[in-house]
Enzyme design. Structure first.
Site, PDB file in Angstrom:
ATOM      1  N   MET A  72       0.784  -1.238   0.000  1.00 57.28           N
ATOM      2  CA  MET A  72       0.000   0.000   0.000  1.00 57.28           C
ATOM      3  C   MET A  72       0.817   1.289   0.000  1.00 57.28           C
ATOM      4  SD  MET A  72      -2.924  -1.224  -0.321  1.00 57.28           S
ATOM      5  CE  MET A  72      -4.093   0.097  -0.017  1.00 57.28           C
ATOM      6  N   GLU A  98      -6.717 -13.446  -9.301  1.00 56.53           N
ATOM      7  CA  GLU A  98      -5.360 -12.907  -9.126  1.00 56.53           C
ATOM      8  C   GLU A  98      -4.366 -14.048  -8.893  1.00 56.53           C
ATOM      9  OE1 GLU A  98      -4.911  -9.677  -6.276  1.00 56.53           O
ATOM     10  OE2 GLU A  98      -6.920  -8.987  -6.718  1.00 56.53           O
ATOM     11  N   HIS A 154      -2.973  -5.630  -9.744  1.00 53.92           N
ATOM     12  CA  HIS A 154      -3.995  -4.620  -9.430  1.00 53.92           C
ATOM     13  C   HIS A 154      -5.383  -5.220  -9.688  1.00 53.92           C
ATOM     14  CE1 HIS A 154      -5.540  -0.577  -8.860  1.00 53.92           C
ATOM     15  NE2 HIS A 154      -6.332  -0.796  -9.896  1.00 53.92           N
ATOM     16  N   GLU A 199       6.741   5.271 -12.375  1.00 45.64           N
ATOM     17  CA  GLU A 199       6.460   6.324 -11.391  1.00 45.64           C
ATOM     18  C   GLU A 199       5.004   6.780 -11.409  1.00 45.64           C
ATOM     19  OE1 GLU A 199       7.905  10.339 -12.536  1.00 45.64           O
ATOM     20  OE2 GLU A 199       9.188   9.209 -13.883  1.00 45.64           O
ATOM     21  N   ASN A 218       3.474  -5.381 -10.411  1.00 42.62           N
ATOM     22  CA  ASN A 218       2.402  -5.235  -9.416  1.00 42.62           C
ATOM     23  C   ASN A 218       1.152  -5.940  -9.919  1.00 42.62           C
ATOM     24  OD1 ASN A 218       0.942  -4.128  -7.164  1.00 42.62           O
ATOM     25  ND2 ASN A 218       0.096  -2.574  -8.527  1.00 42.62           N
ATOM     26  N   ILE A 220       3.527   3.950  -1.917  1.00 43.11           N
ATOM     27  CA  ILE A 220       3.954   4.300  -3.270  1.00 43.11           C
ATOM     28  C   ILE A 220       5.468   4.504  -3.283  1.00 43.11           C
ATOM     29  CG2 ILE A 220       3.767   6.040  -5.091  1.00 43.11           C
ATOM     30  CD1 ILE A 220       0.831   6.372  -4.234  1.00 43.11           C
TER      31      ILE A 220
HETATM   32  C1  GRF Z   1      -5.264  -7.778  -3.870  1.00 39.59           C
HETATM   33  O1  GRF Z   1      -6.578  -7.641  -4.338  1.00 39.59           O
HETATM   34  C2  GRF Z   1      -4.339  -6.927  -4.693  1.00 39.59           C
HETATM   35  O2  GRF Z   1      -4.663  -6.882  -6.041  1.00 39.59           O
HETATM   36  C3  GRF Z   1      -4.568  -5.584  -4.066  1.00 39.59           C
HETATM   37  O3  GRF Z   1      -4.630  -5.856  -2.684  1.00 39.59           O
HETATM   38  C4  GRF Z   1      -5.105  -7.180  -2.486  1.00 39.59           C
HETATM   39  C5  GRF Z   1      -4.082  -7.881  -1.662  1.00 39.59           C
HETATM   40  O4  GRF Z   1      -4.490  -9.149  -1.262  1.00 39.59           O
HETATM   41  N1  GRF Z   1      -3.595  -4.634  -4.473  1.00 39.59           N
HETATM   42  P1  GRF Z   1      -3.480 -10.127  -0.511  1.00 39.59           P
HETATM   43  O5  GRF Z   1      -2.805  -9.313   0.592  1.00 39.59           O
HETATM   44  O6  GRF Z   1      -2.492 -10.615  -1.524  1.00 39.59           O
HETATM   45  O7  GRF Z   1      -4.334 -11.218   0.042  1.00 39.59           O
END
Ligand code: GRF
Length: 192
Positions: A95, A179, A114, A147, A112, A97
């Site tokens: 979280m 994911e 997303h 960036e 990353n 940047i």
């Molecule tokens: C995921 O949805 C990721 O895409 C987002 O934050 C969430 C993280 O999930 N950026 P985890 O911590 O990997 O379970």
């Protein structure tokens, strides 16, 4: 910097802030036979991040940085990455940047995941926005980190249907599952 090709497993650091389900999934992926990465370091900005338990469980070195002073923190992280010979970074629910300078030092070596079909819904609350806009599809994206937030070159995406009964919570759950398929597939693609 090492090139992202070849048979040698790349020493990888995963940056997390939360639950770490993607971290756990990447660790699993790093243990299969034909994997291009080994996970040697977990970095978190939050000492209570649940995902840190996977570093313990799989005996992977972990380090927590509070990011109060970003410049200083990044300097320390870079020293650590060098010491551990890390040449690839996966952000997984991280979280914070990272600065332009930091990214430059790992140019093309930070990726990353997303939870949206980028370029749609950069930033936070992606599922809420998909529901509010009554989107028919949503999904997730793995991209290079530059960036500009959530704007680097897209490596791979996966798409799913949004059901009429979905809310942001149910959607988050579905997308997270997706994911877990996408992140390893995208890494494989980079090295293939
Ligand atoms: C995921 O949805 C990721 O895409 C987002 O934050 C969430 C993280 O999930 N950026 P985890 O911590 O990997 O379970």
């Amino acid at each position: 910097m090492e090139k992202l090709t070849g048979l040698k497993k790349l020493k990888t650091a995963v940056f997390i802030s939360g639950t770490g389900s993607n971290l756990k999934n990447l660790i699993k992926f790093s243990k299969i036979k034909k994997t291009p990465i080994s996970i040697n370091l977990v970095i978190s900005n939050f000492n209570k991040a649940k995902g840190l338990k996977y570093a313990n469980q799989f005996k992977i070195k972990k380090k927590i940085f509070n990011f109060n002073n970003i410049k200083n923190t990044e300097k320390k992280i870079l020293t650590l990455l060098k010491k551990e010979k890390i040449s690839f970074i996966c952000l997984a629910g991280f979280m914070k940047i990272l600065s332009k300078d930091f990214i430059k030092k790992f140019d093309g070596k930070i990726i990353n995941i997303h939870p949206s079909l980028l370029p749609k819904y950069k930033g936070l609350n992606t599922h809420h926005r998909a529901i509010t806009n009554r989107d028919k599809f949503t999904g997730c994206t793995v991209h290079y980190v530059t960036e500009k937030l959530d704007s680097g070159k897209i490596i791979m995406q996966k798409k799913i249907k949004v059901a009429t009964k979905d809310n942001s919570k149910s959607l988050a759950k579905k997308v997270l599952k997706l994911e877990h398929k996408l992140y390893p597939a995208a890494i494989k693609k980079i090295f293939s």
